[in-house]
Design an enzyme around this catalytic site. Structure first.
Site, short mmCIF file in Angstrom:
data_model
loop_
_atom_site.label_atom_id
_atom_site.label_comp_id
_atom_site.label_asym_id
_atom_site.label_seq_id
_atom_site.Cartn_x
_atom_site.Cartn_y
_atom_site.Cartn_z
N GLY A 19 0.77 -1.39 0.09
CA GLY A 19 0.15 -0.02 -0.02
C GLY A 19 0.86 1.37 -0.01
O GLY A 19 0.30 2.40 0.12
N VAL A 71 -3.84 -6.59 -5.88
CA VAL A 71 -4.89 -7.24 -5.22
C VAL A 71 -6.16 -7.94 -5.85
O VAL A 71 -6.91 -8.77 -5.58
CB VAL A 71 -5.06 -7.14 -3.96
N ALA A 101 -12.42 2.18 -4.12
CA ALA A 101 -13.75 2.37 -4.48
C ALA A 101 -13.60 3.54 -5.84
O ALA A 101 -13.01 4.43 -5.72
CB ALA A 101 -14.76 2.98 -3.48
N TYR A 163 -18.51 9.02 2.13
CA TYR A 163 -17.62 7.92 2.45
C TYR A 163 -18.24 6.74 1.81
O TYR A 163 -17.72 5.88 1.26
CB TYR A 163 -17.09 7.95 3.81
N LYS A 170 -15.34 -0.99 4.90
CA LYS A 170 -14.63 -1.05 6.04
C LYS A 170 -15.30 -1.66 6.95
O LYS A 170 -14.36 -2.46 7.80
CB LYS A 170 -14.45 0.37 6.49
N LEU A 204 -2.68 10.36 -0.90
CA LEU A 204 -3.01 10.45 -2.41
C LEU A 204 -4.23 9.85 -2.33
O LEU A 204 -5.29 10.81 -3.09
CB LEU A 204 -2.15 9.40 -3.06
#
Ligand code: NAD
Ligand code: 0WE
Length: 270
Positions: A19, A71, A101, A163, A170, A204
């Protein structure tokens, strides 16, 4: 110097970090903290475009081990551990520091903008990947008090503007932590699985988000510490969770958010 050495609590541990995308990434803060504590590190990069920046972070933390891994691909996940196994016999830590997303899912009311495809992508990249990686890493992590760590956000539990589907992903990721902890904790695996729920940080991923500056200011004002957290603070907590100091902790979501999640009504301003 002598006292630094005495304090290093990841000496002899080999840890894979996924990541890093820039020097601002939470994964970069984690890499620096783990390096300070004496860990040996390896890194993955999502694609060639990011490879150079990951190489800079690897160099700064004394690592020459860099592997591609998107991934979304089972093949790349399999290949990663095949290649890593050629350098390292065992693995003591896996740090999952990635989420995605599609941008149009993170702008507007959830009920209006969520799509079947966006939902699938967000959950696949941001949650499923943790289980896929843990399964692939398991043989290398067996029986050495190894630990898996991922990064979550309070949007898993509370709704907030924009979000959206990432909050659902999450929530899934946090349940994923608990199921993996249950499956991998006992003999012969003895692998701990935890998450850090971090406060908002300019990275980022965050820079693509509308009004992120405003959100950071608003968040700082409502946080007990009166400021936002840094990637180095996330890094220090991550180093602890992947060390023997945390040998009794698994299935846990640790908040590193300056206390934001513990308050209501924020600060009264006049
Ligand atoms: P970042 O943009 O620096 O890192 C996100 C990483 O995800 C990048 O390295 C990117 O390459 C990787 N990624 C995305 N899709 C991928 C794929 N298909 N395969 C492999 N890698 C992929 O942003 P960040 O803020 O450091 O994010 C790291 C983690 O921290 C994420 O899980 C994020 O949800 C979480 N988090 C961020 C904040 C914040 O405010 N920045 C707060 C809490 C939690
Ligand atoms: O988890 C995150 C960011 C995750 C993220 C960000 C992006 C932006 C660019 C996932 N996918 C994408 N896709 C893109 O195309 N955070 C916790 C940071 C974050 O993101 C938000 C936030 C916060 C906080 C988005 C909306 C509202 C708040």
């Amino acid at each position: 110097m002598e006292s630094d050495k005495l304090m290093a609590f990841l000496e002899g541990k080999r840890i894979l970090i996924l990541g890093v995308a820039s020097k601002l990434s939470i994964a970069t803060g984690i890499a620096r903290a783990m390096h300070r504590q004496g860990a040996e590190l390896a890194f993955t990069y999502q694609n060639e475009r990011l490879g150079k920046r990951v190489a800079d972070v690897a160099e700064a933390t004394g690592s020459k081990l860099l592997f591609p891994c998107d991934v979304a691909s089972d093949e790349q996940i399999g290949q990663l551990f095949e290649e890593l196994g050629k350098s390292w016999g065992g693995l003591d830590g896996l740090v999952h520091c990635l989420a995605y997303a599609p941008a149009d899912e993170l702008d507007g009311n959830f009920v209006d903008v969520v799509t079947r495809e966006g939902f699938r992508t967000a959950h696949e990249i941001s949650s499923y990947s943790l289980a896929a990686l843990a399964r692939a890493a398991r043989p290398m992590m067996q029986g050495r008090n190894a630990s898996v760590l991922t990064l979550s956000y309070l949007g898993a539990l509370r709704s907030l503007p924009n979000y959206n589907v990432m909050g659902l992903a999450k929530a899934s990721l946090e349940a994923n932590v608990r199921y993996l902890a249950a499956n991998l904790g006992g003999a012969p695996w003895e692998i701990r699985v935890n998450a850090i729920s971090a406060g908002p940080i300019r990275t980022l991923a965050a820079s693509g988000v509308k009004n992120f500056r405003k959100m950071l200011d608003c968040n700082a004002r409502q946080t007990p510490l009166g400021r936002n957290v840094t990637i180095d603070e996330i890094g220090n907590a991550a180093a602890f969770l992947c060390s023997e100091l945390a040998s009794g902790i698994s299935g846990e979501i640790l908040y590193v958010d300056g206390g934001f999640n513990t308050t209501a009504m924020g600060q009264l301003s006049d």
